[in-house]
Design an enzyme around this catalytic site. Structure first.
Site: not given
Length: 428
Positions: A145, A240, A268
């Site tokens: 994702y 990613d 994050k």
């Protein structure tokens, strides 16, 4: 029985004003049943709900809380920055400090551009790869994702050579026609895609350690293969590292596995708990971005001083301390304990871990990709989740999400978790 009456009342009210009562789908507990609880306080490795129930937290804001919740130096940095203003829309010194920290920590990143989320970072990296190579097609992997940008919300096609189709209503098929989906850990599938699309692949985007279908690791040599085949075909390799960046090592998964991607995406941890994203890489690629080049990317709140101050505090603390060694040790302790708990209960569990990221699948088969993960017993996981929640342990409310440990967890916290797991598994 634990009371969550106030949480239930809040959820009932939220349903009247927020779609599904939540602002991100997985929070709705649809994968495990029941109703979500509402938190009004977090400290260290614990969260406290509005009914006063306390839980050992293994979600950690879905990754950012690597130092624990409400870490004093991060809170102090946010307060000091807020006193000078919450947003400028003008360059501020924190942006330069953050850029230098990222570049110094991740050798493949020579220049970096800040944005506001992991979705923005991946979306922008894809656009940049296409602009730099002047090619349109992107390879992504089933189960990985990369945010909810239209061109990345794709399911696999009927085979490795077909394009994906939209994974969400509202995404026209034409938006995903240049995205090709292949199974993770399958070298032959990737070779086939390149053969069938010679000179057309702009790049591969991959979670080096996928954490959005639970957690599974790259097979030995797989990331090296991706690096080699992209280089051979003039395509870019995009890591990613929104989840893995600054978590699996100071330099992320690319440091842990010794791979040098062309572009990397972050989020994050570099926001210290506040909304943030970033993407960076080689100078010749990054200089294709406006205002220097023709690839446009912008954001009013990019480089927000509060987010930068919080992220700088987090990265400097990780740089100065010994968090990664402690996290590795705690992760190993948790893995060993949960494996033994499952074995003693006679429950088939495949436990995958990389550093402080982990997932236990209720299956007796190894899990190397999404197809493997789908064999897990989701009904049993749902029972396990609620059992653990009643024991004061908060895990991600889906079989297909990774768990995260923090430096605030202690050996005693892990022991408590293992005892709870042993108790719950005996009831499954």
């Amino acid at each position: 029985m634990i009371s969550r009456a106030r949480s239930e009342a809040l959820f009932a009210e939220a349903l009247n004003y927020i779609p599904g009562g939540v602002n991100s789908p997985v929070r709705a507990f649809r994968a495990v049943g029941g109703k979500p609880f509402f938190v009004n306080k977090a400290s260290g490795c614990r969260v406290t709900d509005v009914d006063g129930n306390e839980y050992i937290d293994y979600v950690g804001t879905w990754g950012p809380a690597i130092l624990g919740h409400a870490y004093p130096k991060i809170i102090a940095a946010i307060k000091a920055a807020a006193e000078q203003g919450t947003s400028f829309g003008i360059p501020n010194p924190f942006e330069v400090t953050m850029a230098k920290l990222v570049c110094a920590s991740v050798p493949s990143v020579k220049k970096v551009r800040m944005c506001n989320s992991g979705t923005e970072a991946c979306m922008s990296a894809i656009r940049l790869a296409r602009g730099f190579t002047k090619r349109d097609k992107i390879i992504k992997f089933d189960g990985c994702y990369h945010g909810h940008a239209d061109s990345l919300l794709v399911k696999a096609g009927s085979g490795a050579l077909t394009f994906g189709h939209p994974d969400s209503l509202g995404v026209p098929a034409s938006f995903t026609q240049h995205t090709i989906v292949a199974p993770y850990n399958d070298e032959e599938a990737v070779r086939s895609v390149f053969e069938a699309n010679r000179g057309q692949i702009a790049g591969i985007i991959v979670e080096p350690v996928p954490g959005n279908a639970g957690l599974y690791l790259p097979k030995p040599g797989y990331l090296e293969f991706l690096r080699q085949i992209t280089a051979e075909h003039g395509a870019l390799l995009i890591f990613d590292e929104v989840m893995t960046g600054f978590r699996l090592a100071r330099g992320g998964a690319q440091e842990r596995f010794g791979i040098t991607p062309d572009l990397s995406c972050f989020g994050k941890i570099i926001g210290g708990g506040l909304p943030v994203g970033a993407f960076g890489g080689r100078v010749d690629i990054m200089d294709c971005l406006a205002p220097l080049g023709g690839v446009y990317q912008a954001g009013t709140l990019s480089g927000n001083p509060l987010a930068m101050a919080a992220g700088i505090a987090a990265l400097e603390e990780l740089k100065a301390g010994d968090a990664y060694r402690a996290l590795e040790s705690l992760g190993a302790q948790l893995e060993a304990g949960l494996r033994e708990a499952a074995k003693s209960a006679g429950i088939p569990v495949t436990f995958n871990r990389c550093g402080s990221m982990f997932c236990g699948y209720f299956t007796d088969q190894p899990v190397h990709n999404l197809a493997d993960a789908m064999h897990s017993d989701r009904a049993r996981f749902a029972k396990y989740f609620h059992g653990m929640l009643d024991e004061g342990i908060y895990l991600a409310p889906s079989q297909f999400e990774a768990g995260f440990m923090s430096a605030a967890h202690s050996a005693a916290d892990v022991d408590q978790t293992v005892r709870a797991a042993a108790k719950v598994m005996r009831t499954l």
